[in-house]
Scaffold this active site. Structure first.
Site, PDB file in Angstrom:
ATOM      1  N   CYS A 132      30.638 -47.628 -11.313  1.00  0.00           N
ATOM      2  CA  CYS A 132      29.094 -47.834 -11.039  1.00  0.00           C
ATOM      3  C   CYS A 132      28.379 -47.840 -12.089  1.00  0.00           C
ATOM      4  CB  CYS A 132      28.595 -46.668 -10.114  1.00  0.00           C
ATOM      5  SG  CYS A 132      28.804 -45.065 -10.476  1.00  0.00           S
ATOM      6  N   ILE A 188      31.565 -43.069  -0.856  1.00  0.00           N
ATOM      7  CA  ILE A 188      32.180 -42.860  -2.096  1.00  0.00           C
ATOM      8  C   ILE A 188      32.711 -41.663  -2.407  1.00  0.00           C
ATOM      9  CG2 ILE A 188      31.793 -43.349  -4.755  1.00  0.00           C
ATOM     10  CD1 ILE A 188      32.082 -45.905  -2.786  1.00  0.00           C
ATOM     11  N   CYS A 234      27.386 -45.880  -4.269  1.00  0.00           N
ATOM     12  CA  CYS A 234      27.997 -44.836  -5.282  1.00  0.00           C
ATOM     13  C   CYS A 234      28.063 -43.421  -4.392  1.00  0.00           C
ATOM     14  CB  CYS A 234      27.085 -44.680  -6.496  1.00  0.00           C
ATOM     15  SG  CYS A 234      27.647 -43.433  -7.630  1.00  0.00           S
ATOM     16  N   HIS A 253      36.662 -46.166  -8.393  1.00  0.00           N
ATOM     17  CA  HIS A 253      35.211 -46.492  -8.125  1.00  0.00           C
ATOM     18  C   HIS A 253      34.502 -46.854  -9.173  1.00  0.00           C
ATOM     19  CE1 HIS A 253      31.056 -45.956  -6.996  1.00  0.00           C
ATOM     20  NE2 HIS A 253      31.056 -45.032  -7.751  1.00  0.00           N
ATOM     21  N   LEU A 267      10.720 -29.800 -18.494  1.00  0.00           N
ATOM     22  CA  LEU A 267      10.309 -30.944 -18.101  1.00  0.00           C
ATOM     23  C   LEU A 267      10.795 -31.412 -16.740  1.00  0.00           C
ATOM     24  CD1 LEU A 267       8.171 -33.357 -18.880  1.00  0.00           C
ATOM     25  CD2 LEU A 267      10.077 -34.418 -19.786  1.00  0.00           C
ATOM     26  N   LYS A 268      12.059 -31.185 -16.648  1.00  0.00           N
ATOM     27  CA  LYS A 268      12.545 -31.657 -15.294  1.00  0.00           C
ATOM     28  C   LYS A 268      12.073 -30.885 -13.944  1.00  0.00           C
ATOM     29  CE  LYS A 268      16.549 -30.708 -12.396  1.00  0.00           C
ATOM     30  NZ  LYS A 268      17.057 -31.923 -12.087  1.00  0.00           N
ATOM     31  N   HIS A 304      20.388 -45.173  -5.148  1.00  0.00           N
ATOM     32  CA  HIS A 304      19.403 -44.762  -6.363  1.00  0.00           C
ATOM     33  C   HIS A 304      17.936 -44.492  -5.853  1.00  0.00           C
ATOM     34  CE1 HIS A 304      22.789 -46.678  -8.270  1.00  0.00           C
ATOM     35  NE2 HIS A 304      22.922 -45.666  -8.796  1.00  0.00           N
TER      36      HIS A 304
HETATM   37  C1  LIG Z   1      27.215 -40.275 -11.553  1.00  0.00           C
HETATM   38  N1  LIG Z   1      26.446 -39.640 -12.585  1.00  0.00           N
HETATM   39  C2  LIG Z   1      27.069 -38.797 -13.552  1.00  0.00           C
HETATM   40  C3  LIG Z   1      27.004 -38.973 -14.637  1.00  0.00           C
HETATM   41  N2  LIG Z   1      27.581 -38.134 -15.470  1.00  0.00           N
HETATM   42  C4  LIG Z   1      27.895 -36.886 -15.061  1.00  0.00           C
HETATM   43  N3  LIG Z   1      28.373 -35.841 -15.763  1.00  0.00           N
HETATM   44  N4  LIG Z   1      28.071 -36.563 -13.915  1.00  0.00           N
HETATM   45  C5  LIG Z   1      27.622 -37.673 -12.729  1.00  0.00           C
HETATM   46  O1  LIG Z   1      27.535 -37.318 -11.951  1.00  0.00           O
HETATM   47  N5  LIG Z   1      26.652 -40.283 -15.252  1.00  0.00           N
HETATM   48  C6  LIG Z   1      26.301 -41.256 -14.603  1.00  0.00           C
HETATM   49  C7  LIG Z   1      25.735 -40.734 -13.294  1.00  0.00           C
HETATM   50  C8  LIG Z   1      24.230 -40.070 -13.501  1.00  0.00           C
HETATM   51  N6  LIG Z   1      23.624 -39.476 -12.333  1.00  0.00           N
HETATM   52  C9  LIG Z   1      23.535 -38.325 -12.321  1.00  0.00           C
HETATM   53  C10 LIG Z   1      23.046 -38.118 -11.194  1.00  0.00           C
HETATM   54  C11 LIG Z   1      22.864 -36.709 -10.630  1.00  0.00           C
HETATM   55  C12 LIG Z   1      22.840 -35.951 -11.700  1.00  0.00           C
HETATM   56  C13 LIG Z   1      22.147 -34.394 -10.915  1.00  0.00           C
HETATM   57  O2  LIG Z   1      21.933 -34.586 -10.021  1.00  0.00           O
HETATM   58  N7  LIG Z   1      21.908 -33.581 -11.965  1.00  0.00           N
HETATM   59  C14 LIG Z   1      21.796 -32.214 -11.626  1.00  0.00           C
HETATM   60  C15 LIG Z   1      22.654 -31.127 -11.960  1.00  0.00           C
HETATM   61  C16 LIG Z   1      23.937 -31.075 -11.511  1.00  0.00           C
HETATM   62  C17 LIG Z   1      24.452 -29.749 -11.785  1.00  0.00           C
HETATM   63  O3  LIG Z   1      25.088 -29.526 -12.907  1.00  0.00           O
HETATM   64  N8  LIG Z   1      24.312 -28.924 -10.835  1.00  0.00           N
HETATM   65  C18 LIG Z   1      24.766 -27.602 -10.971  1.00  0.00           C
HETATM   66  C19 LIG Z   1      23.602 -26.626 -11.367  1.00  0.00           C
HETATM   67  C20 LIG Z   1      22.576 -26.785 -10.502  1.00  0.00           C
HETATM   68  C21 LIG Z   1      21.317 -26.149 -11.092  1.00  0.00           C
HETATM   69  O4  LIG Z   1      20.412 -26.470 -11.629  1.00  0.00           O
HETATM   70  N9  LIG Z   1      21.055 -24.763 -10.696  1.00  0.00           N
HETATM   71  C22 LIG Z   1      19.878 -24.316 -10.863  1.00  0.00           C
HETATM   72  C23 LIG Z   1      19.692 -22.939  -9.850  1.00  0.00           C
HETATM   73  C24 LIG Z   1      19.537 -23.671  -8.454  1.00  0.00           C
HETATM   74  C25 LIG Z   1      19.061 -22.759  -7.527  1.00  0.00           C
HETATM   75  O5  LIG Z   1      19.087 -21.561  -7.739  1.00  0.00           O
HETATM   76  O6  LIG Z   1      18.855 -23.446  -6.252  1.00  0.00           O
HETATM   77  C26 LIG Z   1      19.969 -23.629 -12.335  1.00  0.00           C
HETATM   78  O7  LIG Z   1      21.002 -23.426 -12.791  1.00  0.00           O
HETATM   79  O8  LIG Z   1      18.829 -23.303 -12.744  1.00  0.00           O
HETATM   80  C27 LIG Z   1      25.176 -27.129  -9.649  1.00  0.00           C
HETATM   81  O9  LIG Z   1      25.161 -27.747  -8.693  1.00  0.00           O
HETATM   82  O10 LIG Z   1      25.773 -25.779  -9.597  1.00  0.00           O
HETATM   83  C28 LIG Z   1      20.207 -32.124 -11.965  1.00  0.00           C
HETATM   84  O11 LIG Z   1      19.454 -31.297 -11.358  1.00  0.00           O
HETATM   85  O12 LIG Z   1      19.730 -32.688 -12.873  1.00  0.00           O
HETATM   86  C29 LIG Z   1      22.937 -35.954 -12.781  1.00  0.00           C
HETATM   87  C30 LIG Z   1      23.437 -37.394 -13.135  1.00  0.00           C
HETATM   88  N1  HCS Z   2      33.068 -39.384  -6.287  1.00  0.00           N
HETATM   89  C1  HCS Z   2      31.734 -39.504  -6.944  1.00  0.00           C
HETATM   90  C2  HCS Z   2      31.660 -40.577  -7.715  1.00  0.00           C
HETATM   91  C3  HCS Z   2      30.281 -40.774  -8.383  1.00  0.00           C
HETATM   92  S1  HCS Z   2      30.266 -41.893  -9.537  1.00  0.00           S
HETATM   93  C4  HCS Z   2      30.507 -39.426  -5.904  1.00  0.00           C
HETATM   94  O1  HCS Z   2      30.809 -39.574  -4.708  1.00  0.00           O
HETATM   95  O2  HCS Z   2      29.541 -38.828  -6.315  1.00  0.00           O
HETATM   96 ZN    ZN Z   3      29.468 -43.888  -9.072  1.00  0.00          ZN
END
Ligand SMILES: CN1c2c(nc(N)[nH]c2=O)NC[C@@H]1CNc1ccc(C(=O)N[C@@H](CCC(=O)N[C@@H](CCC(=O)N[C@@H](CCC(=O)O)C(=O)O)C(=O)O)C(=O)O)cc1
Ligand code: HCS
Ligand code: ZN
Length: 780
Positions: free
Chosen positions: A664, A452, A747, A662, A29-30, A715
Site C-alpha cells: 500500500c 488486511i 489497507c 500486502h 502538535l499532534k 484513509h
Molecule cells: C501503515 N503505516 C505505517 C508506517 N510506518 C510504520 N512504522 N507503521 C505503520 O503502520 N508507514 C506507512 C503507514 C503510515 N501510517 C500510519 C498509520 C497510523 C499511525 C498511527 O496511528 N500512529 C499512532 C501511534 C502508534 C503507536 O505507536 N501506538 C502506541 C503508543 C500509543 C500512544 O500514543 N500512547 C499514548 C498513551 C495513550 C493512552 O494513554 O491512551 C502515549 O504514549 O502517550 C501504542 O498503541 O501502544 C499515532 O498516535 O500517531 C502511524 C502511521
Molecule cells: N497488517 C497491517 C498492514 C498495514 S500496511 C494492517 O492491517 O494494519
Molecule cells: Zn497497508
C-alpha cells in the site's frame, strides 16, 4: 533585535540544519491538532500551541549553537510541507468548490479540509515523500487551476520568530519539484502535465518572496528534491524548467537571498543547471550522494555551496573524519562552503538524551536532530580552523570503531546461518502444485472476502497498553483484554460473513516496532516519535546488531484467534523489507545482508505458525516501493535483494500453506515484476483511491496468482456504498480472471472508528454477493 534596515546580503550561515522536526518533543502538535479536530480547543488555542512549538524549537537550535542569522530552518507545518505550498499557491482543486474565504485566503479549516476531506470530497491523495516513510499530500493541478497567494503562513511564522529575536530561514517547496510532484486534476485533458503551468505559479512565488523580504527575511529555502530523481520526462525539459523558474525568481525586484536545497541523493547533471542560475546558495546531499567533480563545483562561482554531509535520514553518529575529508575536497574546488544536513531532520527524533533506557554504549553511537545540530556546528568549526575540531573528530572516530567489535553487532551463529543459504532456500514448488494443495486445504468460495489485518485501535486498547507499560495493569490483565478484543473482532467478521478472518492486531503498538521489540539486534525508543503523515507518528526502532528471534512472537495470538472459529485465520507478519524501511537500520553492512537475517527470523515464525495449525500467513510488504532507489541505475540491485529476502522468509512454507502479501501507500506499476517475483499466492494491493488503476498493470503483466485490489479506501472515515464497491469489483473482473480475485480493503483498519468500519465491511460483503451472482449467471 536584528536590524531590519541592514542590507540583505549576509553570508549563508556556516552551520545550519535543512529542516527540523515540527511535531514537538512530546508530540505537542499532534495533541493540539487532534484536539482541534475533535472540537476540544479553538483556533486560537491551536495557534498558540503551534507558536510555542516553533519558538521552543528555534530556541533549542540556538542553544545548540545555530546562532547565525538564517541558521534555524523555518520548516514548521501544521500537517505537511507540500500542502503548505499548495495553500500558499491557492491551488485548491475545483472539486472542493469555494474553499478560499472572503479575503481570498485558505484558512486553517480550509487547509485541513484538503488534508482530511469532507462529506462530499475525498482528501488530497497521500503518497510517499521520496524514499522516506513520510507521506505528503499530492497537489491536483489542471489547466483550470487558479494560482493566487492564498496564505501568508510562512511570512507570519517568520515575523513571529523575528519578533522573538530569531531570524529564521523560511522554507517552501520549490516550483519545479512542486509541479513534478503534482498529478493532473480530474478532468484534465489526456497527457496534461502539471509542469506546463510553471509560468503561472512563478508570479505567486515572486509575490511571496517580496512579502518575506519586506518582513525582513535575509534567506529563503526553496526545496527541489525532485531534481535528484530520474523523472519520466526528458532531462532537458527538467533543465529548462529549472532555468526558467530561477531566472524569474532571482529577477524578483525585492527578494531574500535564495538557497535551493536538493536532499535525498546526488544532484548529478542538474548541478550544472543550478550553477547557471543566479541563486545565491545551492545545497547538495553529499552523504547519500557523492562529492561532485572539481570542474562541476568550480561552475558554482560565487554561490555558497551548502554541503549536506550529516545524514538527516538515519540516526548514526556522524563519521566526522570522513565528513571533514569531504569538506576539504569541496572547499578546494568551490569558493564558499557551509555545512548542513543531507535532508531535513524531520525524519529523525529530537534528542538521544531523552532515551535514558538505552545503554550508554548504544546512545554513544547515535545522533538525533539535536546531536546533528552539534555535528554540523563542529564541522563548520573544522572548516574555519581544523585544529579546533580535532578532539571531537577523534572522539567520533573512536566511538564508531567501538561499534564494530561490540557484543551483538556480529554474531557467529547468525552469520553461519546466512552464509549457508543456497538457492533452494529461496524457492517454493511451482504455483500450480501449491494452488491445488491450497484448494484442497481451504475450500474457499470464488471472490473470497478478507481484511488486511488490523481492526480499529481504540483508545481503550492504547490506554490498556500504556497502563501495562507503566505497571498499572499486569501482563495477565493486559493479555486478557487483548483476547477479549480478538474475540469481538472474530465474531464481528463471522457475523459480517467474511471468508478468511484476521485477529485484528490489537496487541501491536505498530506493525514494525512490535516485531522489533521481540527480536534481538533491535532496541526501541520511548520518545523517538517521527511524523509519518499529518498528526500520525511512529517510533522507528533501532536495528543495530545481528538479528535473531528470541522466541515465537505471534503464535499464541494466532492460535487463540483460530480456536474461536472454523474459518481460516490469517497469521500476520511484517516482511523484512518493511521492517528495515521503517526502522533506523545499521549502516555498517549491505542492507541485503540485514534483510536476510530478518527473513530467517520470519521463516522460523512461519514454521511455528504452521505447526500451530495456521493455514494462511500474510507477510506485509507495504514499504517495498518506498526503498526503491531514486536513480534507475540503482534499482535492479535493490529489487534483487529485497525480493530475495521476502522469498527467504516465506519459501519454507508447505505447499498447502497459502502465503499472502500486502502492499500500500505507493503506486506499484513500476515494480510489478518485483511484486510478481515475491511469488506470494495472494497479493492484496491498494487500488481504491486510484479507482483500480493497478488492475491494468496486473493485466498487462499477466499476473497469474491470487490478487486483491483494494475496494475500500481506509484513509478517510467515508463509507464506500455497496454500489460503489460493486462497480470497483466489476472493473476488476474485467481485467483479472475472477478465479484469481479476492475482495478486501486497501489497507488495515487501525486508524478507523468502528462505526464506519462495520458499515463499510458490510458493504464489501454485499457487493461481493452481487458480483458473485453475476459470475454464476455468466457461467450459466
Ligand atoms: C501503515 N503505516 C505505517 C508506517 N510506518 C510504520 N512504522 N507503521 C505503520 O503502520 N508507514 C506507512 C503507514 C503510515 N501510517 C500510519 C498509520 C497510523 C499511525 C498511527 O496511528 N500512529 C499512532 C501511534 C502508534 C503507536 O505507536 N501506538 C502506541 C503508543 C500509543 C500512544 O500514543 N500512547 C499514548 C498513551 C495513550 C493512552 O494513554 O491512551 C502515549 O504514549 O502517550 C501504542 O498503541 O501502544 C499515532 O498516535 O500517531 C502511524 C502511521
Ligand atoms: N497488517 C497491517 C498492514 C498495514 S500496511 C494492517 O492491517 O494494519
Ligand atoms: Zn497497508
Amino acid at each position: 533585535m536584528p536590524d531590519l534596515t541592514a542590507p540583505k546580503n549576509n553570508p549563508f550561515p556556516s552551520a545550519s540544519l535543512l529542516g527540523y522536526p515540527r511535531i514537538g518533543r512530546r508530540r505537542e502538535l499532534k495533541k493540539a491538532v487532534e484536539a482541534y479536530w475533535a472540537g476540544k480547543i479553538d483556533a486560537a488555542a491551536l495557534d498558540s500551541a503551534a507558536k510555542a512549538i516553533q519558538l521552543a524549537s528555534a530556541k533549542r537550535l540556538q542553544e545548540l549553537g545555530l546562532t547565525e542569522a538564517a541558521a534555524v530552518p523555518g520548516t514548521f507545518s501544521y500537517y505537511d510541507q507540500v500542502l503548505d505550498t499548495t495553500a500558499h499557491l491557492g491551488a485548491v482543486p475545483a472539486r472542493f468548490g469555494k474553499l478560499l474565504n472572503a479575503e481570498g485566503k485558505l484558512d486553517i479549516d480550509g487547509y485541513f479540509t484538503l488534508a482530511r476531506g469532507n462529506k462530499e470530497q475525498q482528501p488530497l491523495e497521500m503518497t510517499k515523500w521520496f524514499d522516506t516513510n513520510y507521506h505528503y499530500l499530492v497537489p491536483e493541478i489542471g489547466p483550470e487551476t487558479a494560482f493566487t497567494l492564498a496564505s501568508t503562513a510562512k511570512v507570519d511564522e517568520f515575523a513571529f520568530a523575528l519578533a522573538n529575536g530569531i531570524e529564521t530561514r523560511p522554507y517552501i517547496v520549490g516550483p519545479v519539484t512542486y509541479l513534478l510532484l503534482s498529478k493532473a486534476s480530474d478532468g484534465a485533458p489526456a497527457g496534461f502535465a502539471p509542469l506546463s503551468r510553471l509560468e503561472d505559479i512563478l508570479p505567486v512565488y515572486v509575490e511571496l518572496l517580496g512579502k518575506l523580504a519586506a518582513a525582513g527575511a535575509g534567506w529563503v529555502q526553496l526545496d527541489e528534491p525532485a531534481l535528484v530523481v530520474d523523472q519520466d520526462i526528458p532531462a532537458a525539459d527538467v533543465e529548462a524548467a529549472v532555468a526558467r523558474a530561477y531566472e524569474v525568481l532571482t529577477a524578483a525586484a525585492d527578494r531574500p537571498q535564495i538557497l535551493v536545497s536538493t536532499p535525498y541523493g546526488a544532484l548529478e547533471g542538474q548541478l550544472g543547471t543550478f550553477a547557471a542560475t543566479n541563486i545565491d546558495a545551492l545545497h547538495i546531499d553529499v552523504f547519500k550522494g557523492t562529492v561532485p567533480s572539481a570542474a562541476a563545483l568550480a561552475g558554482l562561482g560565487n554561490k555558497t555551496l551548502v554541503a549536506g554531509v550529516v545524514d538527516g535520514h538515519n540516526i548514526w553518529r556522524n563519521d566526522l573524519a570522513a565528513s571533514a575529508a569531504k569538506l576539504d575536497e569541496l572547499k578546494a574546488a568551490a569558493g564558499k562552503v557551509a555545512v548542513s544536513t543531507s535532508t531535513s531532520t524531520q525524519h529523525v527524533p529530537h534528542d538521544v538524551a531523552e532515551e535514558t533506557q538505552l545503554s550508554e554504549q548504544l546512545r554513544s553511537w547515535l545522533a538525533f536532530s539535536d546531536q546533528k545540530a552539534v555535528e554540523v556546528k563542529t564541522l563548520a568549526a573544522y572548516l574555519a580552523d581544523p585544529a579546533s575540531a580535532k578532539a571531537a573528530i577523534d572522539e567520533a572516530t573512536a566511538v564508531i570503531a567501538s561499534r564494530a567489535t561490540a557484543e551483538g553487532v556480529r554474531r557467529a551463529d547468525v552469520r553461519a546461518r546466512t552464509e549457508a543459504l543456497t538457492a533452494a532456500d529461496f524457492s517454493r514448488s511451482e504455483y500450480a502444485v501449491r494452488e491445488a494443495a491450497q484448494e484442497e486445504a481451504l475450500h474457499l468460495p470464488p471472490l473470497p472476502t478478507t481484511t488486511i489485518g488490523s481492526f480499529p485501535q481504540t483508545s481503550e486498547i492504547r490506554s490498556a497498553r500504556a497502563r501495562n507499560n507503566k505497571g498499572e495493569l499486569s501482563d495477565g490483565q493486559y493479555e486478557q483484554l487483548m483476547k477479549d478484543e480478538i474475540k469481538r473482532v472474530v465474531s464481528l467478521q463471522e457475523e459480517l460473513g467474511y471468508d478468511v478472518l484476521v485477529h485484528g492486531e490489537p496487541e501491536r503498538n505498530d506493525m514494525v516496532q512490535y516485531f522489533a521489540e521481540n527480536l534481538d539486534g533491535f532496541d526501541v525508543t520511548v520518545h523517538g516519535w517521527v511524523q509519518s503523515y499529518g498528526s500520525r507518528c511512529t517510533r522507528p526502532s533501532i536495528l543495530w546488531g545481528d538479528v535473531t528471534r528470541k522466541a515465537a512472537i505471534t503464535v499464541k495470538w494466532a492460535e487463540y484467534a483460530q480456536s474461536l472459529t472454523s474459518k481460516p485465520m490469517k497469521g500476520m507478519l511484517t516482511g523484512p523489507v518493511t521492517i528495515l524501511a521503517w526502522s533506523f537500520v545499521r549502516d555498517d553492512q549491505p542492507l541485503g545482508e540485514t534483510a536476510n537475517q530478518v527473513g530467517l527470523a520470519l521463516r522460523d515464525e512461519i514454521a511455528d505458525l504452521e505447526a500451530a495449525g495456521i493455514k494462511i500467513i500474510q507477510v506485509d510488504e507495504p514499504a517495498l516501493r518506498e526503498l526503491l532507489p531514486l536513480r534507475t541505475g540503482d534499482q535492479a540491485g535493490y529489487l534483487t535483494w529485497s525480493v530475495d529476502s521476502f522469498r527467504l522468509a516465506t519459501a519454507g512454507a508447505a505447499d498447502a500453506t497459502q502465503i499472502h502479501t500486502h502492499l500500500c501507500y505507493s503506486e506499484f506499476g513500476v515494480i510489478i515484476d518485483a511484486i510478481d517475483g515475491l511469488d506470494a499466492d495472494v497479493t492484496s494491493i491498494e487500488a481504491a483511491r486510484s479507482r483500480m488503476e493497478v488492475v491494468h498493470d496486473l493485466e498487462s503483466h499477466g499476473f497469474g496468482r491470487g490478487v486483491g485490489p483494494g475496494v475500500y479506501d481506509i484513509h478517510s472515515p467515508r463509507v464506500p456504498g455497496e454500489q460503489e464497491v460493486t462497480g470497483l469489483l466489476s472493473t476488476a473482473v474485467k481485467h483479472v480472471p475472477a478465479r484469481q480475485l479476492w475482495v478486501n480493503p486497501d489497507c488495515g483498519l487501525k486508524t478507523r472508528g468502528y462505526a464506519e468500519t462495520e458499515e463499510s465491511l458490510r458493504n464489501l460483503v454485499r457487493a461481493t454477493q452481487v458480483v458473485r451472482a453475476g459470475l454464476l449467471e455468466t457461467v450459466k
